[in-house]
Design a protein around this motif. Structure first.
Motif, PDB file in Angstrom:
ATOM      1  N   ILE A 180      -8.981   3.264   9.544  1.00 45.24           N
ATOM      2  CA  ILE A 180      -7.782   2.700   8.904  1.00 45.24           C
ATOM      3  C   ILE A 180      -6.826   3.787   8.425  1.00 45.24           C
ATOM      4  N   ARG A 209      -4.766   6.326   6.454  1.00 46.70           N
ATOM      5  CA  ARG A 209      -4.536   6.459   5.010  1.00 46.70           C
ATOM      6  C   ARG A 209      -4.112   5.134   4.387  1.00 46.70           C
ATOM      7  N   SER A 210      -4.559   4.038   4.957  1.00 48.19           N
ATOM      8  CA  SER A 210      -4.199   2.718   4.439  1.00 48.19           C
ATOM      9  C   SER A 210      -4.691   2.544   3.008  1.00 48.19           C
ATOM     10  N   GLU A 211      -3.918   1.848   2.209  1.00 43.77           N
ATOM     11  CA  GLU A 211      -4.208   1.698   0.783  1.00 43.77           C
ATOM     12  C   GLU A 211      -5.443   0.837   0.557  1.00 43.77           C
ATOM     13  N   HIS A 220      -1.522   7.683   9.455  1.00 42.56           N
ATOM     14  CA  HIS A 220      -0.820   6.406   9.437  1.00 42.56           C
ATOM     15  C   HIS A 220      -1.471   5.455   8.428  1.00 42.56           C
ATOM     16  N   ALA A 221      -0.696   4.465   7.994  1.00 45.12           N
ATOM     17  CA  ALA A 221      -1.195   3.452   7.063  1.00 45.12           C
ATOM     18  C   ALA A 221      -0.816   2.073   7.580  1.00 45.12           C
ATOM     19  N   ILE A 222      -1.737   1.125   7.485  1.00 49.81           N
ATOM     20  CA  ILE A 222      -1.463  -0.251   7.893  1.00 49.81           C
ATOM     21  C   ILE A 222      -0.482  -0.878   6.915  1.00 49.81           C
ATOM     22  N   VAL A 223       0.594  -1.449   7.461  1.00 48.08           N
ATOM     23  CA  VAL A 223       1.612  -2.087   6.618  1.00 48.08           C
ATOM     24  C   VAL A 223       1.825  -3.549   6.990  1.00 48.08           C
ATOM     25  N   ALA A 258       1.280  -0.135  11.830  1.00 47.05           N
ATOM     26  CA  ALA A 258       1.008   1.039  11.001  1.00 47.05           C
ATOM     27  C   ALA A 258       2.238   1.918  10.926  1.00 47.05           C
ATOM     28  N   VAL A 286      -6.654   3.403  13.620  1.00 45.36           N
ATOM     29  CA  VAL A 286      -5.379   3.854  13.059  1.00 45.36           C
ATOM     30  C   VAL A 286      -5.449   5.366  12.863  1.00 45.36           C
ATOM     31  N   ASN A 331      -7.401  -4.201   4.560  1.00 46.39           N
ATOM     32  CA  ASN A 331      -7.812  -2.805   4.713  1.00 46.39           C
ATOM     33  C   ASN A 331      -9.268  -2.605   4.305  1.00 46.39           C
ATOM     34  N   ARG A 383       3.693  -5.375   3.878  1.00 50.85           N
ATOM     35  CA  ARG A 383       4.619  -4.795   2.904  1.00 50.85           C
ATOM     36  C   ARG A 383       6.011  -5.372   3.140  1.00 50.85           C
TER      37      ARG A 383
END
Length: 406
Positions: free
Chosen positions: A242, A244-246, A298-301, A278, A294, A232, A327
């Motif tokens: 990206i 809301r990716s962590e 959305h968040a990349i997982v 995501a 993204v 990320n 994840r």
């Protein structure tokens, strides 16, 4: 550095044993506990009195809890009662420690319940030192951290390196850059792989995966496959959307490290996926082309590993997997499954690093419960605890040879 294995404990000696039992009540993986059992039994059999310190969770996010469940597990494994005493730095805790009988082991309160532990607070270290007269340092998983209950204690008491700490570091030596080849399918972290390119997979959420792993392993490996916060961060600094990716607990520091690595000439190739996985606000998972970005909600997982990287993984002489690339515990297993499938023919040449990685990924090959500590040891050849033990030995025993490596 003094080794506990070289010391003959005497009846009545008062020891503090600093361990790294960062395990929740489910005890899904007990490797970080089991590695300390032989030394604890040896001290107890000799009649020493042992105040055992360990940690779980963090005071920063409120995840630290009491450790009574660990005392139950230790009692079963050691075949002797291990009491749980819920304090560690109070006058009452020091009184409890003085009252321990010959051969008795007691687990004191979770060091992470005190915010000073992770800050390396010298006053907390001084208070903890009142639990004994000498300290055995275990807990390889936190060997890279300067905390009150490991390096802090060594400012006050003479220290010895526990067998588990030394053993985990020595088992990593064949995996360091420039180490000799040799394929081993053993259950420990031995081996190191054979001839061929080397690949590092960096996942998870902890900042050391970027600050230590990305900086160091891109100098020593042919390819780095980032996942989690490392991926990320790299995507963010290269201008990709990206959502809301962590970005972890140190986004600015990790961004600086990522820019530094990307600006460096030479070194490893860095795998950036063409397709990311995501999750939306309702949990729905979508496979999205990276060049389209993204969505903000959305968040990349997870991600899809490119075919060229899969081929390099198959040909690699050694592969490090430090952190789950997606994840995994939430069911996002595309990247992890691709990596492990590509290495199924060479399990001895693949090393998994870190407690969560070892617990989550279905892998029977070499492993180390050290995450950030293993990365630091592989990259720098030492860790904060080894440096502190060497300095402690030189200070408390001037004739002791000052060496830092185990």
């Amino acid at each position: 550095m003094r080794l506990l294995a070289d010391h003959t404990p005497a009846p009545g000696e008062r020891w503090i044993y600093s361990a790294g039992f960062n395990a929740g009540p489910a005890l899904a993986d007990t490797g970080r506990i089991d590695v300390e059992l032989a030394d604890l039994a040896r001290l107890s059999d000799a009649g020493a009195r042992t105040a055992l310190l360990s940690h779980q969770g963090s005071a920063k996010d409120g995840s630290a809890r009491h450790l009574d469940y660990l005392a139950d597990y230790l009692s079963r494994r050691l075949g002797r009662p291990v009491r749980y005493l819920p304090e560690n730095s109070t006058a009452r805790a020091r009184a409890w420690a003085r009252e321990l009988g010959p051969g008795e082991i007691a687990l004191f309160g979770n060091t992470r319940l005190d915010p000073g532990e992770e800050r390396g607070d010298p006053e907390l270290a001084r208070a903890l030192a009142g639990l004994g007269d000498r300290v055995a340092i275990g807990g390889f998983s936190k060997a890279h951290r300067r905390h009150a209950s490991n390096t802090g204690l060594l400012d006050h008491l003479p220290g010895w390196a526990a067998a588990g700490l030394v053993g985990e570091a020595r088992a990593l030596d064949p995996w360091a850059a420039g180490a000799g080849a040799g394929d081993s399918a053993g259950g420990g972290a031995g081996g190191g792989g054979g001839d061929g390119p080397s690949v590092a997979v960096l996942g998870g959420v902890k900042p050391e995966k970027t600050l230590i792993g990305l900086r160091g392993l891109t100098r020593t490996h042919h390819l780095v496959i980032p996942g989690g916060v490392v991926l990320n961060t790299l995507l963010a600094v290269t201008g990709h959307r990206i959502g809301r990716s962590e970005l972890g607990s140190d986004p600015e520091g990790c961004a600086r490290a990522a820019r530094e690595v990307l600006a460096r000439t030479g070194g490893a190739g860095i795998h950036l996926p063409r397709v990311v996985v995501a999750a939306g606000p309702d949990g729905t998972v979508r496979h999205l082309p990276l060049d389209r970005g993204v969505p903000d909600d959305h968040a990349i997982v997870d991600f899809e590993v490119q075919p060229g990287a899969i081929e390099l993984l198959r040909r690699a002489g050694r592969v490090l997997v430090a952190g789950t690339p997606g994840r995994h515990a939430e069911g996002n297993r595309h990247a992890a499954a691709a990596v492990l499938a590509a290495r199924a023919h060479a399990p001895g040449g693949t090393l998994l690093l870190g407690g969560d990685t070892v617990a989550e990924l279905p892998w029977d090959g070499p492993r180390s419960t050290g995450g950030g500590s293993a990365l630091q040891y592989l990259v720098e050849g030492t860790c904060a605890v080894f440096e502190a033990l060497a300095a402690n030995a030189a200070r408390t025993d001037p004739e002791h040879r000052p060496e830092q490596r185990p």
